[in-house]
Structure formats: C-alpha cells, structure tokens
Design an enzyme around this catalytic site. Structure first.
Site, mmCIF file in Angstrom:
data_model
loop_
_atom_site.group_PDB
_atom_site.id
_atom_site.type_symbol
_atom_site.label_atom_id
_atom_site.label_comp_id
_atom_site.label_asym_id
_atom_site.label_seq_id
_atom_site.Cartn_x
_atom_site.Cartn_y
_atom_site.Cartn_z
ATOM 1 C CE LYS A 1 12.065 0.838 -0.890
ATOM 2 N NZ LYS A 1 10.689 0.373 -1.101
ATOM 3 C CG LEU B 1 -1.916 -1.189 1.251
ATOM 4 C CD1 LEU B 1 -2.233 -1.619 2.664
ATOM 5 C CD2 LEU B 1 -3.176 -0.789 0.507
ATOM 6 N N PRO B 2 0.314 2.396 -0.404
ATOM 7 C CG PRO B 2 -0.795 3.673 -2.000
ATOM 8 C CD PRO B 2 -1.014 2.566 -1.015
ATOM 9 C CB THR C 1 8.017 2.135 1.304
ATOM 10 O OG1 THR C 1 8.631 1.117 0.511
ATOM 11 C CG2 THR C 1 9.106 3.015 1.899
ATOM 12 C CE LYS D 1 4.945 6.400 0.404
ATOM 13 N NZ LYS D 1 5.385 5.013 0.719
#
Length: 310
Positions: free
Chosen positions: A185, A70-71, A106, A260
C-alpha cells in the site's frame, strides 16, 4: 463500506459499528435506520441488523470479525490497547471461529506487526493487515482493492478473510506475511502522491496552452499518461464524474492523509535504503497545500497550482 457489508452479509448477522465522528454516525443512522446499544430484538429499527456501539471495545466484545480503519499508527495502537485490555470475553458458544481482526488502516508495517503480536500473544484472535485502495468512489461502489498481509503458513486464514473483504471490494491480493499488505500500500500511495501532482500540472499546462480540458482529459486517458488521478479522480472540475473536484474538493481522500502516507513511505524507503527522488519534493508540495486547503481531497493541489477553471 458499512453499507456494503450490511447489504451482503447474511440477513441473520448483525453489523455492529462505532465511529468517533458523531456526524458520520448520525448520517449513517439517518440513511439506514439502526438500533442503539440498548436495542431489543422486537425493536423495528433493530430489525435492520445494524447496531451502534459506544466504543471500539464494545464492538469487539460483540463481534466475531472486527474491521478497523484509522488515520495514524498511534490511533491504531491506542484502539487495540483499549480493545485487548482487559482480555476480551470469550465468544458465544454458537461461534465456531476465534475472533478475526482485519486492520485496514494505512500505517507503517512495523506498527502493524506490533499490534498483531499483541493480539496473537494474548490469544485473543487472529490479526491481518488489509489496507485498501480505490478512494471514496471505490468504497461506495464496492470496487476497492485490498492488499492482504497474513501468515503464509495459514492458508485457512486467507480463505476466511478474502470473502469478507470481497463484500467491500472487487479484488483481494495476498501480498505475503504480516505487514506485506502495508508495504504494498505504501508503494502504491507513493506513486499516487507523485502522479496526482503530475496530473494536475499536465492538465493546467494543457489548458494554459488553450486546449479544451475535456478533450485533453480524454486524450490523456487514451494515451500513455493515463493513471487513476487522470481517469477516476481528475483534479479539474467536470472531467471525472463524481470526483471530489466536482464538489469543491469535498468528500475525498484528505490532503493531510496523503501527506501522512507519503511520509510513511519515505520513512520505509530510508529504512531499506531505497532511492526515492520525487518523494521529498512531493512532500513539500502537500505540506504547502495542507496549509491552505486542509480537509480537502488531495487533488486540490490543482487549485493550489493556480489551475484554470474550465
């Protein structure tokens, strides 16, 4: 990623998927042929071993292993709230394992730990963070690198997760406990955000000096300036085969997602007192690029710079 999973998991297993993007789901159906929620075992389409679910909750009710991508942190929290409430029904008696949630988004480590705590405190399964790197190219080719954050006290959990991730990638690195995968990450994507801009600037600079872009790219990739952005995802059209730059910067890692990830990395840097000089200016660049190129791959920064066309 779903295609690679279906191709590599046992033929007797069913892959259950859900995506709120109806167009993406329709394309998947067209390419592989699948059954809907009301499919029966004698359906020709159902024999493909793929089923489209109506919601994330519907996926979790039917699956032993659930992979989520998911974003934003808020999306992850919302999806897991809906999955876990009310408590999921028990798995079938034929299952030898408890549910396993592999969260590949992320997001910030703190949000991930909150979701993990919700899963574990309600005894609805096991949870690991496993963000990935490699882009759309890596997803298609199953060459992604997964950065695993899982309890170091449970070697069996790592052994269970790793083979699943290897269906979709070529490397699984266990970075440490819960949230460690996400810390790794964010460090990686901080570097990627900066190196992407530097690659675009260097290519544009060399071309304005009259250098052949193909030879320039070959030189960089054989020298100390080589990086993922120069070799695999070069921002100049025609340099990296299959890169988004060859398709008007469509089909890659959206500039808004890069912005983001950089924001999350900067927030985590502030939290631990790490000095990050390049991040603020890079964030300003992606803010400006998004205003005119939203939805495009983040390598579109080259076009924003006024980069020359080969």
């Amino acid at each position: 990623m779903a295609k690679n999973l279906r191709a590599k998991i046992p033929a007797s297993d069913t892959l259950v998927i859900h995506d709120r993007n109806k167009e993406a789901t329709a394309n998947f159906i067209h390419e592989v042929g699948v059954a809907g929620d009301d499919s029966t075992s004698n359906s020709p389409m159902g024999l493909m071993g793929i089923e489209i679910a109506s919601s994330p909750r519907a996926v979790a009710e039917k699956a032993e292993v659930i992979v989520t991508v998911l974003p934003e942190p808020s999306h992850v929290k919302n999806v897991f709230h809906n999955i876990l409430n009310p408590p999921l029904p028990p798995l079938s008696s034929s299952s030898a394992s408890e549910r396993l949630f592999i969260e590949c988004s992320t997001i910030d480590p703190t949000s991930s730990r909150e979701v993990a705590n919700a899963v574990h405190c309600t005894a609805q399964g096991r949870f690991v963070d496993a963000p990935m790197s490699g882009g759309v190219v890596g997803a298609r080719a199953a060459t992604l690198t997964f950065m695993l954050g899982a309890s170091t006290r449970s070697g069996d959990l790592v052994k269970r997760v790793s083979p699943i991730l290897e269906f979709m990638g070529s490397k699984v690195l266990h970075l440490g406990g819960q949230g460690a995968g996400l810390s790794a990450k964010l460090a990686n994507n901080y570097l990627l955000a900066v190196s992407n801009i530097a690659t675009a600037e260097a290519m544009n600079l060399g071309m304005r000096w009259g250098l052949n872009p193909h030879i320039l790219g070959e030189m960089i990739n054989g020298s100390s300036g080589r990086c993922w952005s120069s070799e695999i995802n070069n921002p100049v059209p025609g340099i990296s085969p299959g890169a988004p730059a060859e398709n008007d910067y469509e089909g890659g890692f959206g500039v808004e997602l890069m912005k983001k990830d950089l924001r999350l990395a900067m927030e985590e840097a502030m939290r631990v007192g790490a000095k990050v000089e390049m991040g603020e200016r890079a964030g300003d660049v992606y803010e400006d690029v998004e205003a005119s190129e939203k939805g495009k791959d983040f390598s579109v920064v080259y076009r924003w710079l006024g980069g020359k066309t080969p």
